[in-house]
Design a protein around this motif. Structure first.
Motif, PDB file in Angstrom:
ATOM      1  N   LYS A  55      -6.028   1.179   4.042  1.00 47.33           N
ATOM      2  CA  LYS A  55      -5.924   1.814   2.731  1.00 47.33           C
ATOM      3  C   LYS A  55      -7.181   1.558   1.915  1.00 47.33           C
ATOM      4  O   LYS A  55      -7.680   2.448   1.211  1.00 47.33           O
ATOM      5  CB  LYS A  55      -4.693   1.280   1.997  1.00 47.33           C
ATOM      6  CG  LYS A  55      -4.311   2.081   0.759  1.00 47.33           C
ATOM      7  CD  LYS A  55      -3.739   3.418   1.158  1.00 47.33           C
ATOM      8  CE  LYS A  55      -3.156   4.160  -0.032  1.00 47.33           C
ATOM      9  NZ  LYS A  55      -2.613   5.478   0.344  1.00 47.33           N
ATOM     10  N   ASN A  98       0.809  -1.220   0.000  1.00 53.11           N
ATOM     11  CA  ASN A  98       0.000   0.000   0.000  1.00 53.11           C
ATOM     12  C   ASN A  98       0.842   1.271   0.000  1.00 53.11           C
ATOM     13  O   ASN A  98       0.314   2.361   0.059  1.00 53.11           O
ATOM     14  CB  ASN A  98      -0.956   0.025   1.204  1.00 53.11           C
ATOM     15  CG  ASN A  98      -0.239   0.355   2.494  1.00 53.11           C
ATOM     16  OD1 ASN A  98       0.880  -0.117   2.711  1.00 53.11           O
ATOM     17  ND2 ASN A  98      -0.866   1.149   3.336  1.00 53.11           N
ATOM     18  N   ASN A  99       2.168   1.140  -0.066  1.00 52.84           N
ATOM     19  CA  ASN A  99       3.033   2.306  -0.118  1.00 52.84           C
ATOM     20  C   ASN A  99       3.741   2.380  -1.463  1.00 52.84           C
ATOM     21  O   ASN A  99       4.188   1.364  -1.987  1.00 52.84           O
ATOM     22  CB  ASN A  99       4.102   2.235   0.983  1.00 52.84           C
ATOM     23  CG  ASN A  99       3.504   2.349   2.362  1.00 52.84           C
ATOM     24  OD1 ASN A  99       2.575   3.113   2.569  1.00 52.84           O
ATOM     25  ND2 ASN A  99       4.026   1.582   3.305  1.00 52.84           N
ATOM     26  N   GLU A 138      -9.849   3.820   3.147  1.00 50.75           N
ATOM     27  CA  GLU A 138      -9.632   5.200   2.703  1.00 50.75           C
ATOM     28  C   GLU A 138     -10.079   5.407   1.264  1.00 50.75           C
ATOM     29  O   GLU A 138     -10.671   6.432   0.920  1.00 50.75           O
ATOM     30  CB  GLU A 138      -8.144   5.559   2.806  1.00 50.75           C
ATOM     31  CG  GLU A 138      -7.633   5.801   4.207  1.00 50.75           C
ATOM     32  CD  GLU A 138      -6.132   6.053   4.199  1.00 50.75           C
ATOM     33  OE1 GLU A 138      -5.569   6.335   3.111  1.00 50.75           O
ATOM     34  OE2 GLU A 138      -5.521   5.963   5.285  1.00 50.75           O
TER      35      GLU A 138
END
Length: 908
Positions: free
Chosen positions: A323, A278-279, A326
């Motif tokens: 994530k 997720n980064n 979001e």
């Protein structure tokens, strides 16, 4: 610092600058001399050698200049150049080349010379150590026929090199005198400001004034940075090797998948720490894991090793769930989206995985559950009821990273739910005092839940026996050994392997069917499952310890899971698993003066690099040049431009382009006949020595250090061309024309060697050089076995030669630095008003609250890091004050009542 108005900068900001130096530190003599010569007004603080002035570095770095912007400069030469620029004296290209020469050639030799003279008392050996650099400097001064290095006036290059050489040249007992060098040295020494600086640093003690500083430095390697001394025997051996033919069988470059271990071959399995999905990876992530592993893998293949390089995205866990929440997607769709992002970034950086997979697969479930059942059968799992923190507002149990509070051991106010960054103790989240959910800031409640633990104490003896063997026989970086020793020394405790989450590998035990595996247990098994998705014969790699060597690449924060926890899982499974032989961990790469932050737009992230217009090979080169091998390092736009323009353009590219152009222009595109003289043979021996150093370092995964030997070879080549001047000799008599041909032929063959050595670092540039030279494929396998042979024989026709690199201009770099500098969150204190007024006048601002929540989290991380590094109290106090103020602003944005926070003094 803007370059357009240095005079204005001097008037408005110089009074706010602070320079930190220490007595007896030779590097501090440079900056104090520059300060005195330029007359820039700046506060000077004398501190001890061990003072950690720069808060984001893990080791002391002196001298250091604190700029008005809050940024730090901690390279002596960069500080000197900055002071001259502030004073209105821009550094010329010539000056910058001398500064680069000082850093790469003079300083390593000088450190060795000072060590020999001061600590070993062998002053008579100093001349031999410094002979190479001293000769270069003296010859340059002789040829230039100018009073100073770059012209008629003193430049930053004169001050830097004078200060560097002052300890040895001012000592008459060392007798280093060369005619032109001494005259130049005396001219600079006549400047009163320089003598004043020398007195402040050395206190009139001469060389002995450096003793305290040198005793704290590691002993220099005898050959690094100094001139290579080759014997007559070496010279003749090099000439004999040169005359040999290339290998008849070129190295096979086309991979045949699946790659499997082969009998009689060196079978190497390379893994890079799985990036979290997720980064978007930033430059530090890229150099710490995938790029370092890629360079080593490419090198191993060139050496003829049977090598498999696998990696993939780590996709399970709490962060993925958040994530997904979001972005309004399912966890699987989030993983699909960001897996593609990662793949695209690594493709652009030319990371040559044999297979890039992911952990959300059926193979992951099968293998993880198999290991689980084996641990269960072998009685290495224990059950226990765990009190966990549950946030009723978020309706979930809180993972460790989503709760913080007061450490129960040292009272540190921002300890995480798994570990205190200040005292380093491992803790359980329920032990925190005044815990708080980091998502919604509410106080969680304690709820009980039954979990499974890996019984590490029961496996400790097996682990220690294995560690004793593998760390003594394999290549483990020093930080990997140190971190592992500290974990084992403190005593191992059972580690929970299950979590109350939905997104993860399901636990197959019927009593725990609502739980998933904790990511630290599950993620390393991803190496196995990704290999299994690559080939159904994956066990030939992962259950074959006697035939396979395993290299793990990672940043230092991942070490315990690869050196203690994951090996214990595999040892406990008792299924003949391949365990890590070589654990390669980097330190951290910072961005300029701070940390990378996607939310604040600070730093270059992988998806942004290609939009800069700078080729991926140049990015690779610079990241590898500053690779944090032994200590933290920093990405710097100014330094990247300097390295590109000096090392790539003026050194490496200049040599290769000149050699090729001479063949094209003077010899109609065909390599001329070469009749070797003693000078040529000596060069072949020196180049062969550099090649051997390169191979030895690469074999030990010293990637950054090996790169310096490539650049050394092109420096030798440039000097060889400059001394022999083939462009002049080609116009002379037959003997001179023959000499021009020999120099050209030898130079173009050195270019061929450089193309091979560059391949792991800059694959596109390497291929371009070989295309321009029309080099035979067999040159790769021959030269990477340590033999420098004449690959391009007389009569060989080369291709079309063109420049390899472009200059990075100042305005281009300044624009990029500004673009990626980000916007710091506002930290201006709100006016202190009575609490009652806050309640009635402040409205809820959800968007601002979201931004401030992120800012509070990042500032908290910064404070934790400073405290863990034992930074100066004043620095910590200032950052804590910022944190408290951000928390107050957050409370106001959320519409909460907030007592005024007392303002603490901030360091100017």
């Amino acid at each position: 610092c803007g370059r357009d108005s240095p005079a204005k900068l001097l008037l408005t900001t110089c009074l706010q600058m602070e320079l930190f130096v220490s007595e007896g530190n030779p590097h501090c003599l440079k900056v104090l001399s520059a300060l005195e010569v330029t007359g820039v007004q700046c506060a000077v603080h004398y501190v001890n050698h061990e003072e950690r002035v720069v808060p984001f570095l893990s080791r002391p770095a002196l001298p250091a200049l604190l700029l008005p912007s809050g940024e730090y400069l901690f390279s002596p030469n960069a500080i000197c150049r900055y002071l001259f620029e502030v004073n209105g004296q821009e550094s010329s290209e010539h000056s910058n080349q001398w500064l680069e020469w000082d850093a790469t050639d003079l300083q390593p030799a000088l450190l060795q010379a000072l060590h020999v003279a001061v600590l070993q008392g062998k002053g008579s050996e100093v001349f031999q150590v410094l002979q190479g650099p001293v000769n270069v400097l003296d010859q340059s001064l002789s040829k230039g026929n100018l009073p100073y290095l770059t012209g008629e006036a003193v430049s930053v290059a004169d001050i830097v090199l004078w200060a560097a050489l002052y300890p040895v040249l001012s000592d008459s007992s060392l007798a280093l005198g060369k005619c032109q060098l001494v005259a130049w040295f005396d001219r600079v020494a006549a400047i009163h400001s320089c003598q004043s600086a020398a007195q402040k640093v050395l206190q009139g003690k001469g060389l002995q004034g450096l003793k305290s500083y040198l005793q704290r430095q590691p002993a220099p390697q005898s050959n690094e940075g100094g001139e290579c001394v080759v014997s007559e025997k070496d010279v003749e051996a090099a000439a004999l090797t040169w005359s040999k033919n290339l290998n008849a069988d070129p190295l096979a470059t086309d991979k045949r998948h699946p790659i499997l271990p082969q009998e009689g071959k060196r079978n190497v399995l390379v893994t890079s720490a799985l990036p979290y999905v997720n980064n978007v990876p930033h430059l530090g992530n890229i150099i710490g894991c995938v790029l370092s592993a890629d360079v080593f893998s490419r090198y191993g293949r060139l050496r003829g090793w049977n090598l498999l390089y696998i990696c993939g995205t780590d996709e399970y866990g709490t962060a993925t769930e958040n994530k997904a929440r979001e972005e309004g997607l399912t966890p699987q769709r989030i993983c699909d989206k960001y897996h593609a992002v990662h793949s695209s970034i690594y493709d652009w950086f030319q990371i040559d995985f044999d297979f890039f997979g992911r952990t959300t697969t059926q193979k992951q479930t099968e293998i993880a559950q198999d290991i689980f059942w084996r641990l269960h059968k072998n009685e290495f799992l224990v059950e226990d009821t765990v009190d966990q923190l549950r946030c009723e507002a978020c309706q979930r149990f809180l993972a460790d990273r989503f709760v913080e509070g007061i450490c129960p051991y040292c009272r540190y106010p921002e300890a995480r739910g798994d570990q205190c960054d200040k005292c380093g103790r491992l803790i359980n989240a329920v032990e925190l005092k005044e815990p708080q959910c980091k998502v919604c800031k509410q106080t969680p409640v304690i709820r009980s839940s039954k979990h499974l633990f890996l019984d590490l104490p029961k496996l400790e003896t097996q682990l220690e026996e294995w560690l004793e063997e593998t760390t003594s026989t394999g290549d483990w970086t020093a930080n990997a050994k140190q971190i592992t020793r500290s974990w084992v020394r403190d005593g191992l405790k059972p580690r929970c392997i299950t979590r109350d989450l939905q997104w993860g590998t399901p636990v197959p035990h019927p009593d725990f069917k609502e739980k998933v595996f904790y990511v630290w247990f599950d993620a390393p098994i991803g190496y196995l499952s990704i290999t299994a998705n690559y080939t159904d014969k994956w066990e030939k790699w992962w259950k074959n310890p006697h035939q396979v060597e395993l290299y793990n690449f990672m940043a230092k924060d991942n070490v315990p899971f690869h050196s203690v926890v994951f090996p214990c899982s595999l040892l406990g499974a008792k299924d003949n698993y391949t365990l890590v032989n070589h654990l390669i961990a980097t330190e951290y790469l910072n961005y300029e003066d701070t940390k990378f932050s996607k939310s604040r737009g600070v730093g270059v992230f992988g998806d942004m690099a290609k939009d800069t217009g700078i080729p991926s090979d140049v990015w690779r080169f610079y990241l590898l040049y500053v690779r944090p091998e032994g200590q933290d390092s920093a990405f710097s736009w100014a330094d990247m431009a300097l390295k590109n323009n000096s090392e790539l353009l003026n050194n490496l590219g200049n040599f290769i382009n000149r050699a090729g152009m001479f063949v094209t222009k003077f010899f109609e595109g065909c390599v001329p006949v070469m009749e070797l003289q003693q000078e040529d043979k000596k060069l072949l021996a020196v180049v062969g020595w550099e090649l051997q150093q390169y191979i030895q370092l690469m074999d030990r995964v010293k990637i950054r250090d090996a790169l310096k030997h490539i650049l050394n070879i092109s420096r030798h080549g440039n000097q060889y061309i400059q001394v022999n001047e083939p462009w002049k000799k080609i116009k002379g008599e037959d003997t001179e024309r023959q000499r021009a041909g020999t120099v050209t032929g030898v130079s173009v063959n050195i270019s061929c060697l450089l193309s091979v050595m560059l391949l792991p670092y800059m694959p596109t540039v390497s291929q371009t050089i070989r295309d321009q030279l029309n080099a035979p494929q067999s040159c790769i396998s021959t030269m990477l076995h340590g033999t420098f042979v004449c690959a391009l024989k007389a009569g060989h026709r080369i291709g079309t030669v063109s420049p390899l690199f472009q200059k990075l201009e100042v305005d281009q770099i300044e624009a990029l630095k500004k673009r990626f500098g980000g916007q710091q969150p506002a930290t201006v204190p709100a006016p202190a008003v009575p609490a009652a007024e806050v309640v009635t006048t402040n409205e809820v601002d959800p968007e601002k609250a979201k931004q401030l929540t992120q800012a509070v989290a990042e500032q908290g991380d910064k404070v934790r890091e400073l405290k863990a590094q034992k930074a100066e109290k004043a620095v910590i106090t200032a950052e804590v004050a910022k944190l408290l103020d951000l928390k107050k602003q957050l409370a106001l944005a959320e519409g909460k009542s907030s007592e005024p926070v007392p303002q603490k003094g901030k360091k100017k």
